[in-house]
Design an enzyme around this catalytic site. Structure first.
Site, PDB file in Angstrom:
ATOM      1  CE  LYS A   1     -58.933  16.297 -35.873  1.00 37.81           C
ATOM      2  NZ  LYS A   1     -59.993  16.915 -35.051  1.00 37.81           N
TER       3      LYS A   1
ATOM      4  CE1 TYR B   1     -67.212  12.239 -36.060  1.00 31.99           C
ATOM      5  CE2 TYR B   1     -68.165  14.410 -36.402  1.00 31.99           C
ATOM      6  CZ  TYR B   1     -67.474  13.518 -35.617  1.00 31.99           C
ATOM      7  OH  TYR B   1     -67.048  13.901 -34.363  1.00 31.99           O
TER       8      TYR B   1
END
Length: 312
Positions: free
Chosen positions: A178, A140
């Protein structure tokens, strides 16, 4: 029209809210609502249109005309630091971003995008927007770093605004979808409401992060857009505060003298891939002219707890 990608997500929906608060409603939200729970982030907001991410990317690649676009806030990405499918991550966070960047450059549309403090990796000092300080720990962070590097090549020739923000530890309203990637404040509040003590990893007393309230993040985005400032900037408070400080703020809100922090074992899968310390260097942000203060953990978490528990 203003386009907000990831507009049903955490930071994107808060940017939509900030735009609404300033009177903007001609907003196209782009997102992937496969996770249908994200719709709750939009129900109290005013937008003109919604478009699925895949359809939007196809339109961008085809060069479709969206009419007059005042700005693109590109918050759409895979933000999971525990996702290790590199192809998926690069498609989502790198290729998509390049396509959209060039669409905006070709039409001189201001382009503001989400980078990340994950670009700095495991360092414990000098969180400065320069190549020599960047060494991400996960794919990421690498995807965000690589796009920043791409932008650095483009910026000297860019004829319109291009601005990236390295978000540090963002917390606040509209992050409930999330799951495990939601903030510590969110999880601690959930634990307390479930009748448990708030839980922190063993060793948390030595972990410090730059926790920034999402309303402050949205304010930074809108200021840079209004002032037409390009570059790559840290978006944090410039303060490192402890996870204990977050827990203390949650406990203070709930005002229950029986609450105390429990420590749980540090997950094996995070060892060596975990940022134990972050603190944004705000030198460049301040030089650019952004002078507003940032909320402390005590201030921001108190606001967030009020929002999270308003129906309790």
């Amino acid at each position: 029209m203003i386009i907000v990608t990831g507009g049903a997500g955490f930071i994107g929906s808060n940017i939509v809210k900030a735009l609404n608060d300033e009177g903007y409603t001609d907003i196209l939200v782009v997102d992937n609502l496969k996770d249908g729970t994200k719709f709750v982030n939009l129900v109290d907001l005013n937008i003109a249109d919604y478009m699925d991410k895949e359809d939007f990317i196809a339109s961008i690649v085809a060069g479709d005309d969206f009419g007059d676009i005042d700005a693109v806030f590109h918050e759409g990405a895979c933000s999971s630091t525990t996702e290790w499918d590199g192809k998926y991550m690069m498609d989502n966070n790198y290729q998509y971003s390049k396509e959209l960047l060039h669409y905006c450059l070709d039409r001189q549309i201001p382009f503001l995008y989400a980078s990340s403090a994950a670009t700095y990796g495991g360092r414990t000092d000098h969180f400065i927007e320069e190549r020599k300080y960047e060494a991400p720990l996960n794919v990421y962070g690498y995807s965000k770093f690589l796009f920043d590097e791409y932008v650095r090549q483009i910026l000297p020739e860019a004829q319109s605004m291009v601005c990236g923000f390295r978000y540090f530890n963002v917390y606040g309203p509209r992050e409930g979808h999330k799951g495990s990637m939601a903030s510590v404040a969110f999880h601690l509040n959930t634990q307390v409401n479930d009748g448990q003590n708030p839980k922190l990893f063993e060793g948390s007393e030595t972990f410090q992060r730059d926790f920034i309230y999402v309303g402050d993040v949205a304010a930074v985005n809108l200021w840079f857009w209004r002032n037409n400032v390009s570059g790559i900037y840290n978006c944090g408070t410039g303060r490192a505060e402890s996870f204990q400080a977050v827990a203390d703020a949650v406990i203070a809100y709930h005002n229950d003298k029986d609450l105390s922090v429990e420590h749980i074992e540090f997950p094996e899968k995070l060892k060596g891939r975990y940022q134990a310390f972050t603190q944004a260097d705000l030198t460049n942000l301040r030089k650019a002219g952004y002078s507003a203060p940032f909320k402390t953990v005590a201030e921001g978490v108190a606001l967030y707890m009020q929002w999270l528990n308003q129906d309790k």
